[in-house]
Design a protein around this motif. Structure first.
Motif, PDB file in Angstrom:
ATOM      1  N   GLY A  61      76.257  39.986  60.106  1.00 39.53           N
ATOM      2  CA  GLY A  61      76.958  41.178  59.684  1.00 39.53           C
ATOM      3  C   GLY A  61      76.004  42.138  59.001  1.00 39.53           C
ATOM      4  N   GLN A  62      76.428  43.397  58.915  1.00 42.02           N
ATOM      5  CA  GLN A  62      75.626  44.408  58.230  1.00 42.02           C
ATOM      6  C   GLN A  62      76.550  45.483  57.700  1.00 42.02           C
ATOM      7  OE1 GLN A  62      74.956  47.783  59.225  1.00 42.02           O
ATOM      8  NE2 GLN A  62      76.275  47.727  61.050  1.00 42.02           N
ATOM      9  N   SER A  63      76.089  46.209  56.668  1.00 41.76           N
ATOM     10  CA  SER A  63      76.977  47.179  56.017  1.00 41.76           C
ATOM     11  C   SER A  63      76.352  48.559  55.884  1.00 41.76           C
ATOM     12  CB  SER A  63      77.354  46.653  54.619  1.00 41.76           C
ATOM     13  OG  SER A  63      76.185  46.485  53.826  1.00 41.76           O
ATOM     14  N   PHE A  64      75.402  48.885  56.745  1.00 45.25           N
ATOM     15  CA  PHE A  64      74.764  50.202  56.689  1.00 45.25           C
ATOM     16  C   PHE A  64      75.640  51.244  57.389  1.00 45.25           C
ATOM     17  CE2 PHE A  64      71.283  47.202  56.333  1.00 45.25           C
ATOM     18  CZ  PHE A  64      70.542  47.731  55.277  1.00 45.25           C
ATOM     19  N   ALA A  65      75.553  52.485  56.907  1.00 46.02           N
ATOM     20  CA  ALA A  65      76.309  53.565  57.556  1.00 46.02           C
ATOM     21  C   ALA A  65      75.748  53.851  58.941  1.00 46.02           C
ATOM     22  CB  ALA A  65      76.257  54.824  56.682  1.00 46.02           C
ATOM     23  N   HIS A  66      74.435  53.717  59.099  1.00 44.37           N
ATOM     24  CA  HIS A  66      73.787  53.922  60.392  1.00 44.37           C
ATOM     25  C   HIS A  66      72.801  52.777  60.594  1.00 44.37           C
ATOM     26  CE1 HIS A  66      75.466  57.974  60.726  1.00 44.37           C
ATOM     27  NE2 HIS A  66      75.134  58.133  59.456  1.00 44.37           N
ATOM     28  N   GLN A  67      72.939  52.097  61.729  1.00 43.50           N
ATOM     29  CA  GLN A  67      72.103  50.919  61.987  1.00 43.50           C
ATOM     30  C   GLN A  67      71.726  50.888  63.456  1.00 43.50           C
ATOM     31  OE1 GLN A  67      72.808  47.712  63.738  1.00 43.50           O
ATOM     32  NE2 GLN A  67      70.666  47.250  63.195  1.00 43.50           N
ATOM     33  N   TRP A  68      70.487  50.479  63.736  1.00 38.90           N
ATOM     34  CA  TRP A  68      70.023  50.458  65.122  1.00 38.90           C
ATOM     35  C   TRP A  68      68.911  49.437  65.289  1.00 38.90           C
ATOM     36  CZ3 TRP A  68      69.205  54.238  61.573  1.00 38.90           C
ATOM     37  CH2 TRP A  68      67.887  54.514  61.213  1.00 38.90           C
TER      38      TRP A  68
ATOM     39  N   GLY B 219      64.234  45.633  70.667  1.00 41.80           N
ATOM     40  CA  GLY B 219      65.053  44.630  69.987  1.00 41.80           C
ATOM     41  C   GLY B 219      64.283  43.746  69.045  1.00 41.80           C
ATOM     42  N   ALA B 220      62.972  43.988  68.886  1.00 41.01           N
ATOM     43  CA  ALA B 220      62.173  43.176  67.967  1.00 41.01           C
ATOM     44  C   ALA B 220      62.246  43.692  66.534  1.00 41.01           C
ATOM     45  CB  ALA B 220      60.726  43.137  68.425  1.00 41.01           C
ATOM     46  N   LYS B 221      62.916  44.812  66.335  1.00 38.27           N
ATOM     47  CA  LYS B 221      63.026  45.418  65.014  1.00 38.27           C
ATOM     48  C   LYS B 221      64.458  45.863  64.798  1.00 38.27           C
ATOM     49  CE  LYS B 221      61.539  49.596  62.495  1.00 38.27           C
ATOM     50  NZ  LYS B 221      60.699  50.819  62.555  1.00 38.27           N
ATOM     51  N   THR B 222      64.945  45.723  63.567  1.00 36.71           N
ATOM     52  CA  THR B 222      66.258  46.252  63.228  1.00 36.71           C
ATOM     53  C   THR B 222      66.122  47.136  62.001  1.00 36.71           C
ATOM     54  OG1 THR B 222      68.593  45.688  62.879  1.00 36.71           O
ATOM     55  CG2 THR B 222      66.961  44.335  61.709  1.00 36.71           C
ATOM     56  N   ALA B 223      66.959  48.174  61.925  1.00 35.12           N
ATOM     57  CA  ALA B 223      66.846  49.128  60.823  1.00 35.12           C
ATOM     58  C   ALA B 223      68.216  49.583  60.378  1.00 35.12           C
ATOM     59  CB  ALA B 223      66.017  50.331  61.260  1.00 35.12           C
ATOM     60  N   GLY B 224      68.323  49.846  59.088  1.00 36.26           N
ATOM     61  CA  GLY B 224      69.548  50.380  58.523  1.00 36.26           C
ATOM     62  C   GLY B 224      69.229  51.504  57.564  1.00 36.26           C
ATOM     63  N   ALA B 225      69.950  52.613  57.682  1.00 36.93           N
ATOM     64  CA  ALA B 225      69.691  53.784  56.857  1.00 36.93           C
ATOM     65  C   ALA B 225      70.540  53.754  55.598  1.00 36.93           C
ATOM     66  CB  ALA B 225      69.978  55.050  57.652  1.00 36.93           C
ATOM     67  N   GLY B 226      69.932  54.175  54.477  1.00 35.36           N
ATOM     68  CA  GLY B 226      70.651  54.229  53.224  1.00 35.36           C
ATOM     69  C   GLY B 226      70.879  52.842  52.646  1.00 35.36           C
TER      70      GLY B 226
ATOM     71  N   SER C 147      64.039  48.359  57.038  1.00 33.74           N
ATOM     72  CA  SER C 147      63.592  48.032  58.389  1.00 33.74           C
ATOM     73  C   SER C 147      63.027  46.621  58.361  1.00 33.74           C
ATOM     74  CB  SER C 147      62.494  49.002  58.855  1.00 33.74           C
ATOM     75  OG  SER C 147      62.962  50.328  58.919  1.00 33.74           O
ATOM     76  N   LEU C 148      63.449  45.790  59.319  1.00 32.12           N
ATOM     77  CA  LEU C 148      62.979  44.417  59.420  1.00 32.12           C
ATOM     78  C   LEU C 148      62.271  44.223  60.750  1.00 32.12           C
ATOM     79  CD1 LEU C 148      66.128  42.545  58.063  1.00 32.12           C
ATOM     80  CD2 LEU C 148      63.984  42.983  56.835  1.00 32.12           C
TER      81      LEU C 148
END
Length: 913
Positions: free
Chosen positions: A723-730, A735-742, A895-896
């Protein structure tokens, strides 16, 4: 505002022409009264004669009225009027007085006390009007200037899309001269110390005169007796400098001093200078092609394209110091050459190029309309002014007459054609012949420099001293293949890169524009250039035939973002020092260089051997006849600890110019997952570093090999969150990196080894690579791919924030965040994330790009984070053998990076011991 305006001379107070300077002058920069004239009323109403005419605004000269520094800041084409009053008298009562303009775009009319001083057409040339008869001795004088800039197609405008030059945009001054004076002088030098001077003397009356030269505190002295006729006299003389000190970028020695004319009581003294140097091209050894030479020796041209644009002054620099700093910033990169793009440079900046030492390729400004008779006439007049003005700058080694066929195409030349055929047909044979005539005209006018007909992106040279070409290609294989093809086709008699039945000679081959920004789909998106730049330099230096390049560009501009520096001069980080200690961009620009003939990164199995070919590239005789040493080291980052796998030295005989194979180097890879770095240092006989270079390997092992002696690892893809709780996530990098804004968090369900696999879990450590997340408009609103075409040259917005390829290169601006690590809801650690970086250190984010011309957060990487679960919690985990891991970001986002992204070849790792 009234007609009385007093100018402060604090604006650009230095003399505008240090290459031709008289002592008795008056600066007219500063505040002038100003008025737009959209209906062209002023001429009919004789504003130049009427003190009552209202000039309702104030402008700061010498800044374009479109620029912020002018105080007007309106990009309005058309007519504007300037006025100011002056109380100044020459020191000598009988002096002749000249009103001088650095440049006015485009038509300038000037009056002094209501008397027309003169009219000039052309936006880049310097000009003057004699105003001796109109000047009031001991009184208040009024100067009025009418400037008209309509952007006509025949105007030589250059590339003004970043900020228009309108009206007065270079310094204005009054200059006093004796009745008989030296109008100009051209210095031609040979490296044996011969100095030939052609002067023009304007004599008030016939008579005897003496012309003397005194430079470098008497090192170069000469005197000649003259018999002058009334009017304009052409005088030639030659003298010899003993033990001449040659000018070069490494040793920019200038013979500074004075030229003096004594004639019938008139004494004219001009402070000027010259540099002793020769520009040419020559064959060396058995080669069937030429190299560019400086002072008779090959010179490798490490260059950049300079739009010469300032964010507040546009094409006028606010201060002399900033012009000096421009040259300094180039030289600290190790560059020895700059191409001033589609415009002549300000004389004071050329002075700093002379003084600090950097070679200059100066372009003529182009027009954008059809190459008709009016455009050709205007161009020819302006090209002569440019060459005449800048003749004596030793830094200038080449004139470029046209760029990328701009202004040379006639629409609808041959109907029914499309694509390349239509492109070629619009560059008509008669226009090609005119271009040839311009090349030959420039050669007749100035035989001391190299001349290029057209700096081409359409393979359309006609006749030229330099066989150059442009390319914007991203991707190692694509770039390598392209350069190899161009080099292979650069053969005397080949029609490649030429048009109209013309063929190549043995002229030197060099690149005159290159870079990765336009090689990326959609154009000018901001992205890391460091990765591309290093392998491009290697590819250039592989080829003996290539003798230089022009990287686009020195600074970012308003809609192009691939500069070494940002527009404001702030630094970008290339990251090379993390691969080879002390390495900078300058290491890629050394005359003596070690080429690593290998891709920027190769995938290889753990424990295997790789063979790398090393080449010697020498364009300096400094070490010829010596044996240098190549010191190498293979190392990798073992989850936070730098580990050396192998090291050694190679003897490198350094014989002769050009490119030769040095050695094949076999290196054994580490026995576990790693980003391995092969670092190269070239050392001289004293052990001093000549240059540095590196290449990388993506070493593929497995968890078993990594875990030896370190416990048991569990890995989880960073996109495997529950699960994730970011307003914007991509997701990114395939697919080797995931990022969430704010602010927000990623949550993972972790299953630890069973009791059968590990009886006791005494310690649990969590490892991951993370950075902040700087969201762009494309992440929030969606990407927008815009194909700009030629509109980019006229200032169209690059829409960087919406460009799907954009990911900001690391620079001085930081985007910070903080990540908290929670185990079963309890915080066990926090990490400051200093930035959201992207540069050459993001090896895996570059190596795993799916397409070279479509970037997916290329070069992005993070910081290694390691935290141990406290013992009291680890005891509980030993019982439960599972837990919930949450990575919680503050407002800066998160960013992971997984195994195939970022800097470290790891997924989300849990180490149990």
């Amino acid at each position: 505002m009234t007609t009385q305006t007093t100018a402060a001379t604090a604006v650009r107070p230095e003399f505008p022409r240090p290459d031709w300077q008289r002592a008795d002058w008056h600066n007219l920069n500063g505040a002038w009264a100003f008025r737009f004239d959209p209906q062209d009323e002023g001429s009919e109403a004789s504003w130049q004669l009427s003190p009552a005419a209202t000039f309702d605004r104030e402008i700061t000269v010498p800044f374009s009225w479109a620029s912020p520094l002018s105080g007007i800041g309106e990009n309005t084409a058309g007519i504007a009027w300037y006025r100011r009053t002056v109380e100044w008298q020459p020191k000598q009562r009988d002096s002749r007085l000249f009103l001088r303009f650095g440049a006015v775009d485009y038509t300038c009319e000037a009056w002094v006390n209501g008397v027309l001083a003169g009219v000039h057409h052309g936006g880049y040339g310097t000009f003057e009007f004699e105003v001796t008869g109109a000047w009031l001795a001991g009184g208040v004088n009024t100067i009025v200037v009418r400037a008209e800039d309509r952007d006509h197609g025949y105007q030589a405008r250059g590339k003004q899309g970043y900020g228009e030059i309108r009206g007065i945009w270079q310094p204005v001054w009054l200059e006093a001269r004796p009745r008989t004076f030296v109008r100009d002088a051209k210095f031609e030098t040979l490296i044996d110390g011969t100095v030939h001077v052609r002067t023009r003397v304007e004599a008030q009356e016939a008579g005897e005169a003496t012309m003397s030269f005194d430079f470098a505190q008497g090192e170069a002295k000469h005197e000649v007796r003259l018999t002058l006729a009334q009017g304009l006299n052409e005088v030639e003389t030659t003298f010899r400098v003993s033990s001449p000190k040659l000018w070069s970028p490494e040793s920019p020695y200038l013979y500074e001093g004075a030229l003096r004319l004594d004639a019938a009581g008139d004494n004219d003294v001009v402070q000027t200078y010259f540099g002793i140097r020769e520009i040419g091209s020559a064959r060396f050894g058995e080669r069937g092609y030429r190299w560019i030479t400086l002072n008779g020796k090959p010179v490798y041209l490490n260059g950049t394209l300079d739009q010469s644009y300032h964010e507040t002054g546009y094409f006028t620099y606010p201060s002399d110091e900033e012009m000096r700093d421009e040259i300094y910033l180039m030289k600290r990169l190790g560059l020895n050459f700059v191409r001033i793009h589609i415009k002549p440079e300000e004389p004071r900046k050329l002075y700093w190029a002379d003084k600090l030492g950097i070679l200059v390729m100066e372009d003529m400004p182009c027009f954008w309309g059809a190459p008709d008779e009016q455009a050709r006439g205007a161009y020819e007049r302006e090209a002569r002014e440019v060459i005449e003005r800048d003749w004596n700058h030793p830094s200038i080694f080449s004139w470029v007459m046209f760029n990328e066929t701009w202004g040379l195409k006639t629409e609808g030349a041959i109907g029914g054609l499309t694509g390349d055929a239509a492109q070629a047909s619009s560059y008509r044979p008669d226009t090609q012949e005119w271009v040839r005539s311009m090349y030959r005209w420039a050669k007749r006018l100035d035989s001391t420099r190299l001349v290029e007909d057209n700096s081409p992106c359409n393979w359309d040279h006609v006749e030229t001293d330099l066989n150059t070409w442009h390319f914007y290609i991203n991707g190692y294989e694509q770039l390598r293949g392209h350069v190899e093809e161009v080099v292979a086709k650069a053969v005397p008699g080949s029609a490649h890169n030429f048009i109209g039945g013309n063929v190549q000679t043995d002229a030197p081959l060099m690149n005159s524009e290159c870079g990765n920004v336009w090689g990326i789909e959609g154009g000018a998106g901001d992205s890391d250039l460091a990765w591309h730049y290093r392998y491009m330099m290697n590819e250039f230096r592989r080829h003996d035939k290539l003798c230089g390049f022009v990287f686009t560009e020195f600074r970012d501009v308003t809609n192009e973002f691939n500069g070494y520096y940002r527009l404001d001069g702030t630094e970008k980080e290339f990251g090379y020092e993390d691969f080879v200690p002390g390495m900078t961009v300058a290491d890629l620009h050394t005359p003596d260089f070690v080429v690593i003939d290998a891709p920027p990164c190769q995938t290889i199995a753990a424990g295997e051997s790789a063979t790398v070919t090393l080449l010697r590239s020498s364009f300096s005789d400094r070490y010829h006849g010596q044996t240098l040493t190549v010191a190498w080291e293979l190392s990798y980052d073992r989850i936070g600890t730098r580990t050396t796998v192998g090291a050694g030295t190679i003897s490198a005989p350094w014989e002769g110019y050009g490119v030769e194979t040095l050695s094949e180097l076999a290196v054994l890879m580490p026995k576990e997952d790693a980003v391995a770095v092969l670092a190269i240092r070239l050392l001289d006989g004293d052990g001093k570093i000549v240059t540095r270079n590196f290449t990388t390997f993506d070493v593929r092992g497995d968890l078993t090999s990594r875990a030896q002696g370190d416990g048991l690892f569990i890995q989880l893809p960073v996109i495997g969150f529950g699960g994730q709780s970011f307003a914007h996530q991509w997701q990114a990098v395939g697919g080797a990196k995931t990022a969430g804004a704010g602010a927000g968090r990623f949550a993972y369900d972790i299953v630890l080894p069973s009791h059968d696999d590990q009886t006791l879990i005494g310690e649990v450590e969590i490892l991951f690579e993370a950075a902040a997340c700087r969201p762009l408009a494309r992440h929030i609103e969606g990407a927008k791919l815009v194909h700009h075409g030629i509109s980019m040259m006229h200032g169209a917005s690059a829409e960087v924030e919406h460009n799907p390829n954009t990911y900001y290169m690391t620079d001085e601006v930081r985007h910070e965040s903080r990540v908290h690590v929670l185990v079963d809801g309890e915080r066990i650690g926090s990490f400051a994330l200093p930035d959201d970086p992207a540069d050459s250190r993001g090896v895996l984010s570059w190596h795993y790009q799916a397409k070279p011309n479509r970037l997916d957060e290329a070069g992005s990487y993070g910081y290694l984070c390691k935290v141990k679960v406290p013992g009291r919690q680890a005891a509980k985990l030993d019982l439960r053998r599972s837990f919930k891991l949450e990575l919680e970001a503050e407002d800066g986002g998160l960013s992971l990076y997984g195994r195939n992204a970022g800097r470290y070849p790891i997924d989300l790792l849990i180490r149990c011991r």
